[in-house]
Write a protein that holds these residues in place. Sequence first.
Motif, short mmCIF file in Angstrom:
data_model
loop_
_atom_site.label_atom_id
_atom_site.label_comp_id
_atom_site.label_asym_id
_atom_site.label_seq_id
_atom_site.Cartn_x
_atom_site.Cartn_y
_atom_site.Cartn_z
N GLY A 59 0.82 -1.21 0.00
CA GLY A 59 0.00 0.00 0.00
C GLY A 59 0.85 1.25 0.00
N THR A 60 0.33 2.30 -0.65
CA THR A 60 1.11 3.52 -0.83
C THR A 60 0.29 4.78 -0.62
N GLY A 61 -0.91 4.68 -0.04
CA GLY A 61 -1.77 5.83 0.13
C GLY A 61 -1.38 6.71 1.31
N PRO A 112 -7.23 -0.91 0.73
CA PRO A 112 -8.67 -1.02 0.94
C PRO A 112 -9.02 -2.44 1.40
N PRO A 113 -10.06 -2.57 2.22
CA PRO A 113 -10.34 -3.88 2.84
C PRO A 113 -10.55 -5.02 1.85
N ASP A 114 -11.23 -4.76 0.75
CA ASP A 114 -11.53 -5.86 -0.15
C ASP A 114 -10.40 -6.12 -1.15
N VAL A 115 -9.36 -5.30 -1.12
CA VAL A 115 -8.09 -5.62 -1.77
C VAL A 115 -7.19 -6.36 -0.78
N GLN A 116 -7.23 -5.91 0.47
CA GLN A 116 -6.43 -6.52 1.52
C GLN A 116 -6.76 -8.00 1.70
N ALA A 117 -8.03 -8.35 1.76
CA ALA A 117 -8.43 -9.70 2.18
C ALA A 117 -7.81 -10.81 1.33
N ALA A 119 -23.18 2.14 27.68
CA ALA A 119 -22.08 2.92 27.10
C ALA A 119 -22.60 3.63 25.86
N ALA A 120 -22.03 4.79 25.59
CA ALA A 120 -22.39 5.56 24.40
C ALA A 120 -21.10 6.02 23.73
N ALA A 121 -20.96 5.66 22.46
CA ALA A 121 -19.77 6.03 21.69
C ALA A 121 -20.19 6.87 20.50
N HIS A 122 -19.33 7.78 20.10
CA HIS A 122 -19.51 8.47 18.82
C HIS A 122 -18.16 8.67 18.17
N TRP A 123 -18.13 8.48 16.87
CA TRP A 123 -16.94 8.76 16.07
C TRP A 123 -17.44 9.49 14.83
N LEU A 124 -17.34 10.80 14.86
CA LEU A 124 -17.88 11.66 13.81
C LEU A 124 -16.71 12.32 13.08
N GLY A 125 -16.36 11.75 11.95
CA GLY A 125 -15.25 12.27 11.17
C GLY A 125 -15.70 13.28 10.14
N ALA A 126 -14.82 14.20 9.79
CA ALA A 126 -15.09 15.20 8.75
C ALA A 126 -14.26 14.88 7.51
N VAL A 127 -14.27 13.60 7.11
CA VAL A 127 -13.55 13.20 5.89
C VAL A 127 -14.24 13.79 4.67
N PHE A 128 -15.58 13.75 4.67
CA PHE A 128 -16.39 14.31 3.59
C PHE A 128 -17.33 15.36 4.18
N PRO A 129 -16.81 16.46 4.71
CA PRO A 129 -17.67 17.43 5.40
C PRO A 129 -18.57 18.18 4.43
N ALA A 184 -7.45 14.49 3.76
CA ALA A 184 -6.50 13.78 2.91
C ALA A 184 -6.97 12.37 2.58
N TYR A 185 -7.90 11.84 3.36
CA TYR A 185 -8.39 10.48 3.15
C TYR A 185 -9.66 10.43 2.29
N ALA A 186 -10.07 11.60 1.76
CA ALA A 186 -11.32 11.65 1.00
C ALA A 186 -11.21 10.97 -0.36
N ASP A 187 -10.00 10.90 -0.92
CA ASP A 187 -9.81 10.25 -2.22
C ASP A 187 -9.71 8.75 -2.03
N SER A 188 -10.79 8.19 -1.53
CA SER A 188 -10.82 6.78 -1.14
C SER A 188 -12.16 6.20 -1.56
N PRO A 189 -12.23 5.52 -2.71
CA PRO A 189 -13.52 5.02 -3.19
C PRO A 189 -14.26 4.15 -2.18
N TRP A 190 -13.52 3.29 -1.45
CA TRP A 190 -14.24 2.40 -0.53
C TRP A 190 -14.85 3.18 0.63
N ARG A 191 -14.18 4.24 1.10
CA ARG A 191 -14.77 5.05 2.17
C ARG A 191 -16.01 5.80 1.68
N LYS A 192 -15.95 6.29 0.45
CA LYS A 192 -17.13 6.96 -0.11
C LYS A 192 -18.31 6.00 -0.21
#
Length: 305
Positions: free
Chosen positions: A19-21, A81-86, A154-164, A171-179
């Motif tokens: 990987g090189t991303g 990406p996960p489905d390349v990794q597996a 328990a209550a957890a939240h992880w709210l990222g602004a990758v695609f705000p 920097a991680y927005a150019d990631s088809p699998w995340r989109k």
Amino acid sequence: MSSDLSPVANPRPRVGLLGTGPWAHRTHAPALAAHAGSEFAGVWGRRPEAAAELAREYGVKVYEDPDALFADCDVVAFALPPDVQAPLAVRAAAAGCHVLLDKPVATTVEDARAVADAVARHEVASVVFLTLRFAEPTAGWVEEQAGRDGWFTAAAHWLGAVFPPDGTPSAYADSPWRKEKGGLWDVGPHALSVLIPILGEVTAVSATRGPSDVVQLALRHASGAASTAVLSLGAPRAAAGVGLELRGTEGVHELPGWSDVPGAYGRALDALLTAARTGVPDPRGAEFGARLTEILAEGEGQLPI
């Protein structure tokens, strides 16, 4: 490559990176280069020019073929990406390489189970890099809370602004699998990696959608406790953040902040090398990664299309 990591057989295990991303540049490669107990041996990537650039930066070999890297290395670190990794992880395990996986291991139960089965069948070690389980002080905090009884919820939240919706993507927005897969799959493993060791195995899952890519999971645990996790990569910048609060008979406990992600990655490699040397599977290995995929897939299956 032999999976024997005894000091006599291999004083400094050789580690290859796939990987090189951005994640590979910011975390994997610097952590592997700085790791005193192993040798950063080489890089393979789907984009040969990017692999050559990263290899030059660290003075390591660039590989045109992942199987050639497997043949030269004791350990394979994944930044794919996960489905390349597996499927590549299955091949690495078959070649006798120990595997340091990224999360999620895969986005289908079949692929995640194939990785876990390959690790077991070929008797190699595995660790999934779940940041909160290796960063400090969060890793110590999880261990401390797992030793307490009487958790109620328990209550957890992880709210990222990758695609705000308001501002420049990360920097991680150019990631088809995340989109495509959103916060459920990208940051859901982080939340589950903390909730499960503290509250116990997940015994029931329900999921609902919110705005943007928001998914809320409601979980029941083997301990009897209930938890929620609100997950997104599309939060407004002012709303972004991470938190986790536990409530029980011993009061309220909040997840501390953390930093030094490359250092955490180095500790994940330490854990993998320990598992390889001792033959004792790490609890954060491919089997745990497959279970996370099962939970996320169950939640995803309940969401409206």
